[in-house]
Design a protein around this motif. Structure first.
Motif, PDB file in Angstrom:
ATOM      1  N   ALA A 378       0.867  -1.206  -0.134  1.00 56.03           N
ATOM      2  CA  ALA A 378      -0.012  -0.012   0.070  1.00 56.03           C
ATOM      3  C   ALA A 378       0.875   1.349  -0.029  1.00 56.03           C
ATOM      4  O   ALA A 378       0.694   2.266  -0.801  1.00 56.03           O
ATOM      5  N   LYS A 379       1.787   1.437   0.909  1.00 55.53           N
ATOM      6  CA  LYS A 379       2.809   2.625   0.946  1.00 55.53           C
ATOM      7  C   LYS A 379       3.405   2.716  -0.346  1.00 55.53           C
ATOM      8  O   LYS A 379       3.492   3.916  -0.907  1.00 55.53           O
ATOM      9  N   THR A 381       2.721   1.899  -3.279  1.00 53.27           N
ATOM     10  CA  THR A 381       1.583   2.372  -4.506  1.00 53.27           C
ATOM     11  C   THR A 381       1.274   3.585  -4.256  1.00 53.27           C
ATOM     12  O   THR A 381       1.177   4.412  -4.863  1.00 53.27           O
ATOM     13  N   GLN A 382       1.172   3.956  -2.943  1.00 49.80           N
ATOM     14  CA  GLN A 382       0.735   5.363  -2.684  1.00 49.80           C
ATOM     15  C   GLN A 382       1.954   6.380  -3.129  1.00 49.80           C
ATOM     16  O   GLN A 382       1.325   7.264  -3.580  1.00 49.80           O
ATOM     17  N   THR A 385       1.767   6.930  -6.804  1.00 49.40           N
ATOM     18  CA  THR A 385       0.778   7.733  -7.511  1.00 49.40           C
ATOM     19  C   THR A 385       1.148   9.188  -7.207  1.00 49.40           C
ATOM     20  O   THR A 385       0.324  10.047  -7.905  1.00 49.40           O
ATOM     21  N   GLU A 411      -6.004  -3.437   0.774  1.00 50.77           N
ATOM     22  CA  GLU A 411      -5.148  -2.313   0.987  1.00 50.77           C
ATOM     23  C   GLU A 411      -5.055  -1.414   0.034  1.00 50.77           C
ATOM     24  O   GLU A 411      -4.777  -0.389  -0.117  1.00 50.77           O
ATOM     25  N   ILE A 412      -4.748  -2.216  -1.392  1.00 49.67           N
ATOM     26  CA  ILE A 412      -4.672  -1.660  -2.570  1.00 49.67           C
ATOM     27  C   ILE A 412      -6.017  -0.654  -3.111  1.00 49.67           C
ATOM     28  O   ILE A 412      -6.030   0.514  -3.403  1.00 49.67           O
ATOM     29  N   LYS A 414      -8.076   0.612  -1.040  1.00 49.17           N
ATOM     30  CA  LYS A 414      -8.234   1.877  -0.149  1.00 49.17           C
ATOM     31  C   LYS A 414      -7.218   2.976  -0.916  1.00 49.17           C
ATOM     32  O   LYS A 414      -7.628   4.275  -1.129  1.00 49.17           O
ATOM     33  N   VAL A 415      -5.903   2.676  -1.420  1.00 50.54           N
ATOM     34  CA  VAL A 415      -5.139   3.556  -2.197  1.00 50.54           C
ATOM     35  C   VAL A 415      -5.790   4.125  -3.533  1.00 50.54           C
ATOM     36  O   VAL A 415      -5.928   5.137  -3.789  1.00 50.54           O
ATOM     37  N   ASN A 418      -8.346   6.850  -3.476  1.00 52.85           N
ATOM     38  CA  ASN A 418      -7.888   8.083  -2.940  1.00 52.85           C
ATOM     39  C   ASN A 418      -6.876   8.669  -3.827  1.00 52.85           C
ATOM     40  O   ASN A 418      -6.438   9.448  -3.420  1.00 52.85           O
ATOM     41  N   THR A 419      -6.784   8.360  -5.273  1.00 53.55           N
ATOM     42  CA  THR A 419      -5.785   8.914  -6.157  1.00 53.55           C
ATOM     43  C   THR A 419      -6.594   9.130  -7.525  1.00 53.55           C
ATOM     44  O   THR A 419      -7.368   7.988  -8.078  1.00 53.55           O
TER      45      THR A 419
END
Length: 923
Positions: A378-379, A381-382, A385, A411-412, A414-415, A418-419
């Motif tokens: 998740a981190k 990937t965030q 982005t 987790e993905i 969630k990311v 928000n992008t």
């Protein structure tokens, strides 16, 4: 005077009748029963199960009281009212008579699900399909099918098909030719939780055709993307490409075109010089701005992508995985497909150092290693982005104990929520990955099984973006060519045809190139060996000799391996003895193969070598489906040139010519070896544009091959050329109508101007013209106040399809600076049946009183009248007295429309000659 009618593309008359199919208020199903496997019964059940809110009626000659609770009538005449849509599932032999009765009772739309109507019936040999068309024509009833699966419209709660499942609600519209492939697509889409706005298959398409459906989808506000399944082309290639080009300007269009053609369906020979017919379809669809997929899997993947991806901001892809193996597969596929890997910015690399192990590779693709946890996924990937160099992220996951698939998926998700960036996912495996992929489907996130599939789907979006960029480029300024030379070229071809020849002699072919300012090698001609020796002695140095005969006077005729070119050539001849020996051998070879009447002497040229010359093959050929094609690729005298022949449909502009060159291996060679790459590309592009101009101006030009065309640091030179002639051709894409141009003089000022059709090159001047209009003129033109048009709007206004729309402008040289400026414009949009044309006109405010309104309107009237349009019509606001007065002066009939609060203006240009035309005029 300013606007009289708003024409901005939201409602073409040609598709109005389709509302009777897609939005009927009442439906009658003919042949419905409760018998097992009754198609009519299945359709009726689907309508009921889908929740159709209109009136339903069943018709069956057996006289049932009800079919699945729907009142049944014994015949058409017993119906309490005529339906908006008739769905016919009756036996094949009764369909034509039923169509006749429906038409006589003013039913406007019929959908035929009955199959087998193309079989010829005895003793006349006519098919029932032909009888249906004959029965429908006098009444103007429109027919969808026969042998179609029906249609499904989610917004209208209408499942008028024999599909085993209904469609989910979505923003994709589908049209296909295969009913069974259609039902399979619905089944798959339901499993992936993907929906459609419209879904239908055309079957044999006797009346309602593919271009009409595409036009309807293109204007539908609920449709964002269009999927087309195409087995073979039915009808006009120009109509299809015209509709595809119009649709793809504003919506993503994907086409699944199968390559399978059965032997008994091969009625056309492929284009000369092109052995792979699929290459031509590729070129045609690319020119239309659509994305082609080759397999059902690709279509599914493309559908998965287009329904869930956000607007693309670029093409740079970042890859992240908990291992390098999947990353390597994805990277290979991306680079092989012409994609681009993102280069991470320094801030991103610094931030990733704090998340990833010390031994990570510090670049894209990112290997998080096998100990990656859901939180690390998740981190990373965030962070990606947020990188300005990253346009999309592909997250690849291989199952491990540290990274359970479902936990990482959550987790993905969630990311992704928000992008604004697109995040694609690939969860490999099966037993533990299925649940994760279902999770992504429910969340509306694109997901795939293999890295290659994910990259292919991403590249479909990239291809669409690139096609759009090419379509909407502002073409380079137009340069007038030497008209007198072109007239001599036309006479050259006319004289050959008058002599009964279907070819030009070599001397005539080189003269043709010369008339279009294409540099061509100087050639000498001789009838016998002694003549060749004499010419070679005078020329000095090394010479090349070619013997001319009935085979090699035609372009691309050496493609047959039985006709190798080396048998007709002698190269690098220095001495007189060498020349005599080589030409004598050529003479013997030719006499063994041809009678004396088929031999046309010898061509002699000085050898053209050195200066790092590159040999190119370029020319013109003709396809039985798409008409004339331009050919470009590697040149030379061996058959292997076929491996690098690329094609494009004319007419071309500079950007299209460069695109054609870039698809060939020649481009790679030039890029690596050319000392002046831009100059070489410009020269080759100009040559292609001249060939394109030949196609437009010389319709009897069937084929032309320049092989080789040499390019080196001295420039370009055509060494050999062959030309064939045939019946006049029709281009699949309408060319610019130069013949409609004329000179005019403004009434008050006496200023000289040109009245002509608009061109893509006019975009900058058109923006300037728009900016000079007053707010009131803009309001009258568009019926509302609006801002400055975007590049996309300007491209749509100037790069028009001359088949479906015409725009004439008055343009004049600027007074105090070089260049031209636009003074006024008139548009006319004609429906597909050429019944009605809707017009608009606007003139610069400072030019009122110069007579431009009459000049422009009369030009549009004359144009539409000449092409056989019946009714010329438009609307204007009640406050626009100037336009109303001009219309009356020109002979229009004006009347007030209370519902729309506008004044409508109409003029009959031609009288209808067929009953169906009269019917269309009344409805």
């Amino acid at each position: 005077m300013a606007a009289c009618f708003q024409v901005i593309g939201e409602s073409l008359l040609s598709t109005q009748y389709l509302k009777r199919f897609f939005k009927p208020k009442s439906i009658a199903v003919f042949g419905a029963s409760e018998k097992e496997n009754s198609m009519g019964g299945i359709v009726l059940q689907n309508l009921l199960d889908g929740g159709f809110e209109g009136k339903l009626m069943a018709v069956n000659k057996r006289g049932y009281d009800q079919v699945y609770g729907v009142t049944c009538y014994k015949s058409l005449s017993k119906l309490p009212e005529m339906p908006d849509l008739a769905i016919i599932c009756s036996p094949a032999g009764s369909v034509a008579e039923l169509i006749r009765k429906l038409g006589a009772n003013m039913v406007k739309a019929a959908m035929i699900l009955t199959g087998g109507l193309s079989r010829a019936s005895e003793p006349l040999g006519r098919s029932m399909r032909d009888e249906i068309m004959e029965a429908a024509k006098p009444y103007g009833i429109r027919i969808l099918g026969p042998d179609c699966m029906g249609m499904l419209v989610s917004a209208h709660k209408m499942n008028a098909s024999y599909s085993h499942l209904n469609i989910r609600k979505g923003k994709v519209s589908y049209v296909g030719q295969s009913g069974l492939l259609g039902t399979a697509m619905i089944d798959w889409a339901n499993g992936q939780e993907i929906g459609f706005s419209h879904f239908l298959t055309l079957g044999e398409g006797v009346d309602v055709d593919l271009p009409s459906i595409i036009d309807y989808y293109a204007q539908d506000p609920y449709t964002q993307s269009i999927l087309i399944q195409l087995d073979h082309l039915v009808g006009s290639s120009r109509d299809l490409l015209s509709s595809l080009r119009a649709a793809s300007r504003n919506k993503l269009v994907l086409v699944l075109k199968s390559n399978m053609v059965f032997e008994d369906e091969k009625v056309n020979q492929p284009a000369l010089g092109i052995k792979d017919e699929d290459l031509i379809y590729d070129a045609a669809l690319r020119r239309a701005g659509v994305v082609r997929v080759d397999t059902v899997d690709q279509l599914y993947n493309a559908l998965e992508t287009l329904t869930r991806m956000k607007p693309m901001r670029g093409e740079r892809l970042a890859l992240v995985c908990n291992g390098m193996g999947p990353n390597a597969l994805a990277t290979d596929q991306l680079l092989r497909s012409g994609g681009e890997l993102s280069e991470l910015c320094e801030d991103t690399v610094t931030a990733l150092r704090e998340v990833l192990p010390d031994h990570w590779n510090l670049k894209n693709p990112i290997d998080m290693h096998s100990d990656a946890t859901p939180e690390r996924f998740a981190k990373v990937t965030q962070l990606l982005t947020k990188d300005p160099n990253v346009d999309a992220v592909l997250v690849l996951h291989a199952p491990t104990r540290l990274a359970p698939g479902i936990d990482v998926a959550e987790e993905i998700i969630k990311v992704a929520r928000n992008t604004p960036r697109n995040i694609l996912t690939c969860w490999m495996g099966r037993s533990t990955a299925i649940e994760s992929r279902n999770h992504f489907n429910s969340a509306g996130i694109t997901t795939f099984i293999t890295p290659e599939e994910a990259v292919d789907a991403f590249m479909h979006m990239v291809e669409f973006r690139r096609n759009q960029a090419v379509m909407k480029q502002t073409p380079a300024p137009f340069v007038d060519q030497n008209e007198q030379n072109h007239l001599r070229a036309k006479k050259l071809i006319a004289d050959a045809l008058a002599e009964g020849r279907d070819y030009l002699t070599h001397n005539e072919a080189t003269d043709l190139l010369d008339q279009y300012d294409i540099p061509v090698s100087h050639t000498h001609y001789a009838d016998d060996v002694e003549g060749v020796v004499d010419i070679a002695t005078k020329l000095g140095g090394a010479v090349a000799v070619k013997v001319m005969h009935r085979d090699n006077i035609y372009p691309f005729n050496y493609d047959n391996k039985d006709k190798p070119r080396w048998k007709d050539l002698a190269l690098d001849l220095f001495s007189s003895a060498d020349v005599k020996q080589a030409v004598t051998q050529l003479t013997y070879r030719v006499r063994e193969r041809f009678p004396e009447d088929d031999v046309q002497g010898f061509c002699v040229q000085q050898m053209k070598r050195g200066f790092q010359s590159l040999q190119i093959n370029m020319g013109i050929t003709r396809d039985p489906v798409f008409g004339p094609l331009l050919v470009f690729g590697k040149g030379g005298y061996s058959v292997d040139v076929l491996a690098d022949r690329q094609v494009m449909l004319p007419p071309l502009n500079l950007s299209l010519a460069r695109q054609l060159i870039s698809t060939s291996h020649i481009y790679s060679v030039l890029r690596e070896n050319s000392e002046q790459l831009e100059r070489d590309l410009e020269q080759l592009s100009n040559l292609l544009i001249k060939l394109s101009q030949m196609v437009v101006e010389l319709p009897n030009l069937k084929g032309l091959e320049i092989n080789p065309m040499l390019i080196n640091r001295r420039g370009v030179l055509a060494v050999d050329v062959a030309v064939s002639l045939g019946e006049p051709s029709v281009l699949a894409i309408s060319p610019y109508p130069e013949h409609l141009s004329e000179h005019v003089t403004l009434r008050k000022s006496g200023r000289k101007a040109v009245l002509r059709a608009i061109r893509g090159e006019d975009e900058p001047n058109h923006l300037e013209f728009y900016n000079q209009l007053s707010p009131e003129s803009i309001r009258l033109r568009y019926f509302y106040s609006r801002g400055i048009p975007t590049h996309q709007e300007l491209a749509n206004w100037t790069q028009i399809d001359y088949d479906r729309e015409m725009a004439f402008i008055v343009t004049s040289p600027r007074k105090d600076e070089p260049g031209w400026e636009t003074l006024g414009v008139v548009r006319a949009v004609t429906d597909a049946d050429n019944i009605r044309a809707e017009f608009s006109v606007v003139i610069r405010d400072d030019l009122q009183g110069e007579g431009l309104g009459i000049v422009l309107m009369q030009k549009a009237i004359d144009y539409c009248k000449a092409r056989g349009t019946l009714l010329f019509m438009g609307s204007t606001l009640t406050s626009n007295k100037g336009m109303q007065g001009l219309a009356l002066k020109l002979g229009f009939k004006n009347h007030y429309n209370m519902d729309e609060d506008v004044v409508e203006m109409e003029m009959m240009l031609n009288e209808p000659t067929e009953d169906w035309q009269r019917y269309r005029l009344q409805h």
